[in-house]
Enzyme design. Sequence first.
Site, mmCIF file in Angstrom:
data_model
loop_
_atom_site.group_PDB
_atom_site.id
_atom_site.type_symbol
_atom_site.label_atom_id
_atom_site.label_comp_id
_atom_site.label_asym_id
_atom_site.label_seq_id
_atom_site.Cartn_x
_atom_site.Cartn_y
_atom_site.Cartn_z
ATOM 1 N N HIS A 54 -2.608 0.222 -6.784
ATOM 2 C CA HIS A 54 -2.887 -0.786 -5.762
ATOM 3 C C HIS A 54 -4.325 -0.763 -5.242
ATOM 4 C CE1 HIS A 54 -2.119 2.456 -2.756
ATOM 5 N NE2 HIS A 54 -2.842 1.714 -1.934
ATOM 6 N N ASP B 186 1.660 1.520 2.058
ATOM 7 C CA ASP B 186 0.242 1.868 2.123
ATOM 8 C C ASP B 186 -0.177 2.145 3.568
ATOM 9 O OD1 ASP B 186 -2.589 1.935 1.250
ATOM 10 O OD2 ASP B 186 -2.712 0.021 2.294
ATOM 11 N N GLU C 278 -9.694 -2.756 -5.975
ATOM 12 C CA GLU C 278 -10.475 -2.804 -4.736
ATOM 13 C C GLU C 278 -11.575 -1.740 -4.706
ATOM 14 O OE1 GLU C 278 -9.467 -1.838 -0.104
ATOM 15 O OE2 GLU C 278 -8.030 -3.063 -1.223
ATOM 16 N N ASP C 279 -11.286 -0.537 -5.234
ATOM 17 C CA ASP C 279 -12.198 0.594 -5.050
ATOM 18 C C ASP C 279 -12.821 1.147 -6.330
ATOM 19 O OD1 ASP C 279 -11.725 0.536 -2.313
ATOM 20 O OD2 ASP C 279 -10.036 1.919 -2.443
ATOM 21 N N HIS D 215 -3.545 9.486 -2.366
ATOM 22 C CA HIS D 215 -3.077 8.347 -1.551
ATOM 23 C C HIS D 215 -2.135 7.435 -2.339
ATOM 24 C CE1 HIS D 215 -2.896 4.933 1.115
ATOM 25 N NE2 HIS D 215 -3.533 4.174 0.235
#
Length: 755
Positions: free
Chosen positions: A118, A183, A122-123, A94
Site C-alpha cells: 500500500h 493503516d 507513494e514512497d 509498517h
Amino acid sequence: MSADATNPAAPGPVAPAGPRRRARPRIDLRRLGRAALLGPAARDRLPDAIGHVVEAHRAHFPEADLEPLRRAYVLAESSHRGQMRKSGEPYITHPLAVTLILAELGAETTTLTASLLHDTVEDTDVTLDQVREQFGEEVRYLVDGVTKLEKVDYGAAAEPETFRKMLVATGNDVRVMSIKLADRLHNMRTLGVMRPEKQARIAKVTRDVLIPLAERLGVQALKTELEDLVFAILHPEEYAHTRELIGENASRSGDPLTEVAEQVRDVLREADVPAEVLVRPRHFVSMHRVSRKRGRLRGCDFGRLLVLVNEDADCYAVLGELHTCMTPVVSEFKDFIAVPKFNLYQSLHTAVAREDGQVVEVLIRTHQMHKAAEAGVVALGNPYAPPAEEHSAGDGERADPTRPGWLSRLLEWQRAAPDTDTFWSTLREDLAQDREIAVFRPDGGTLGLPEGATCVDAAYAQYGEDAHACIGARVNGRLATLSTVLKDGDSVQLLMGQDPASEPSREWLDHAHTPAARIAIQRRLATRQSAADRTQGTGGDAAPAADRAQGTGGDAAPAAGSPARAGSAEVARAGAEAGPSPVAGPVGPVPSTGPAAQAAPGFGTASVAVVGRSDAAARLAGCCTPVPPDEVTGFAVRGGAVTVHRVECAAVARMRSAGRAEFGVRWGETTACRVTLLAESFGRPHLLADLTEAIALEGVEIISATVAPPAQQRVRHTYTLQLPDAAGLPALMRAMRDVPGVYDVSRTQPQPPGM
C-alpha cells in the site's frame, strides 16, 4: 517491541479481570526488522517475516493461495529497503503490521496483497503499472485508492482531497477503506514518536473522519482501539482517571460479572442450549462514558456478557431462558437481529438484575454475527465474488453491504461540493450523524436517512435537484410540513409541484440536515442570487419571482385592484408567467360586469321561495352561503326579509334559542348562486394564478379573493365565486383540489373586503 510500545500515551495492559478469549500476540517489530534486514527468502519459500500474517490468514482461509503474499512481500521489502520509520524500525514493519491487522480480521488474499504494497507507489519508485502487471487490476486499484495525493500539487488541500479520492474509490471497492483503517490504526499505535502538536492533529482527523467510517463499515475491532488511542492523546487526564478506575476494579477480589456468567452457563446447560458465555470488558472510551452517565461505578459496570450460539433461533432461545430464570430489565431489550443496524451489526441486547441491584448487560448473537460485528465489511471475504442466486439482493439501500446507503449518499453530495473546504467541513458534519433511520416510499422502497432528517431531506434523497419543486408531504397518511422530523419506519409520500421553475425557500436550509439537501439548496439559491445581481447590472427587475414570494413561503396573490377580469383564463395564464406579487393579502373585489356583481357582499342570487309568504324577500345568508341543493331554513330579519341558512349553520341554533321566527324555504328554478370557498395549500410560486385558471376554466366568476399570510409553509386562499349553475359546485371543488399543492377545498364564510 510491540507496535504500540513507542507510544507513551497508548493504553497499557491494565484490563478488567474475568475470562477472556486468548488473543494472538501482537507483531514483534524488532524481530521483523531483523528478518527484513536479512533480505528476502529463497525463491518460492515463504519469508519468516510474514509468518504471523500467514498463520492469521490460514485461520480464516485454510486453502488460501499464499504465492501472491510471498511475491508482494518480496516487492515491498526490496522497494522499502533502506527506509526507516521515525520510531527506528525498518519501514517494511509498517506494511507487515497493517497486513497482520487485516489478516486477523479475516481479510481475503487480495486485500492482504494490496496491504503489503500500500505504500510502495507513494514512497518508492514502484509504479501502478508495475503493480497491475505483477498482481492484476484489483490489487492495482486498491493500492491506488490508498495512495496519498502530493502536497506539492495540492498544498493544504492535499489531505481532504486524499480522503475524497479514497471515498470515491471505496464507492467502487470497499476494501480500499479497510486498508486505510488498518493503516491508521498502526500509525496511531506508534504515534508517540511524533511531536505533541502533530499527534493532536492526526488524532483529531482520526476522531472526526476515520472512527465514524470504521463505525459505519461495522469494523468495531478497529473502531474501539482507535477510540482509545485518540482518547489517550486528546484527553490525557480523563484517560488516566479511567485507567485508574479499571485498575482499581481489577484489583478487587471477586468479580460479579464472572459470577453472573457462571449462572448463565448453568441456566443454558439445563435448557440444553449450546452456547459460549464470555465476559467482555469495556474498552476505555466506553468505560469513560459509563462513568459520566452513572457516576459511582460497581463491578458489573466494567463489562458485559457475550453469549455466542450457532443459529439465529438459538439467540431467541437464550433470551427466553434468561428472561424466565433471571430478573430481566425489560427497558434494556433491543432486537438488532430482526432489524439490523445500517452497518451490518446484528445482536440481541438485554439486561438482567442481580439480587444486590447491579444490572448486567447481555449481548446474544451467533458466531457469524460476532465475526461481522467485530470485522464488519472486512469479514465479507471477497465481497465482489458473484453471489449465490438464492442470496441475490432485493430492493432497498441496505441490501448491498459493499455499497451501503450512507456511502451512496456521500458520493452523491461530494460531487456537488463547490470546493475543498466545503467538502471537508461537510464530510465531518455528515459523519458526526452516526445513527440512521429507514423510511418507506409509497412504492414500497426505502430511503436511508440520518437520524433527525426531515421531509426536506427525504425529498432531496429521492428526487435530487428535482426536489426544488416539492410542495409538501404526507407522513403516515397525514399531511405534514416539509420541516417535519421523520422517525424510523415512517411512510413518506412527497407531494411534487409541476412548475419546472419552482425554487426552494431559503427557510428550507433551517430544516435540511443531510449534505445532499443543504448543498443542492445553497447552490440553487446562489444561482438565483447571481441571476439577480446580473439583472441589477442591466437595470432590470432585480427581484426574482421566488424572492418576491419570500413573505408567503413561496406563494402570493396578484396585486390588489388588478385591472384584469378574474374570470379570464388568459389573465390567469398571464399571471402564472408573471409570477407572484410582493405580499399576500386581500385581492379585493375584482371588477366584474355580471349581474351578481351588483349584489350586496355575502348574499347570493339563487332563487329561493318562502313557503306561505310569496311576498317575502328571501336572501342567502353570508355566514354559510347556501347553494342548491343544500337543505335550508329561513328566519325573519328587520325589514320583513327572510335570510336563508343551511340547516347545519351555527347561526340557526342561535336564532332558534333567541326565539326568532322560522320559515320554511325552498329552492326555485333559477340555479345561479354565489358561494365562498376556502382552498388550503402548501406555498409555492404561481399557485394563486393556477387556482384562478382552474376556476375560470369551469366557467365561474371570481367576485373576490383573499390570501392569508402563510403559516408553517401552508397558505389559505378564500374565494367568493359566482356560479352560473349550483350543480357545478362539486366539479369546481374537484378542479381546485387537482391544482398541485392544494390539499383541501371547503365552503366557508366570506371575509368582508378590507379585512
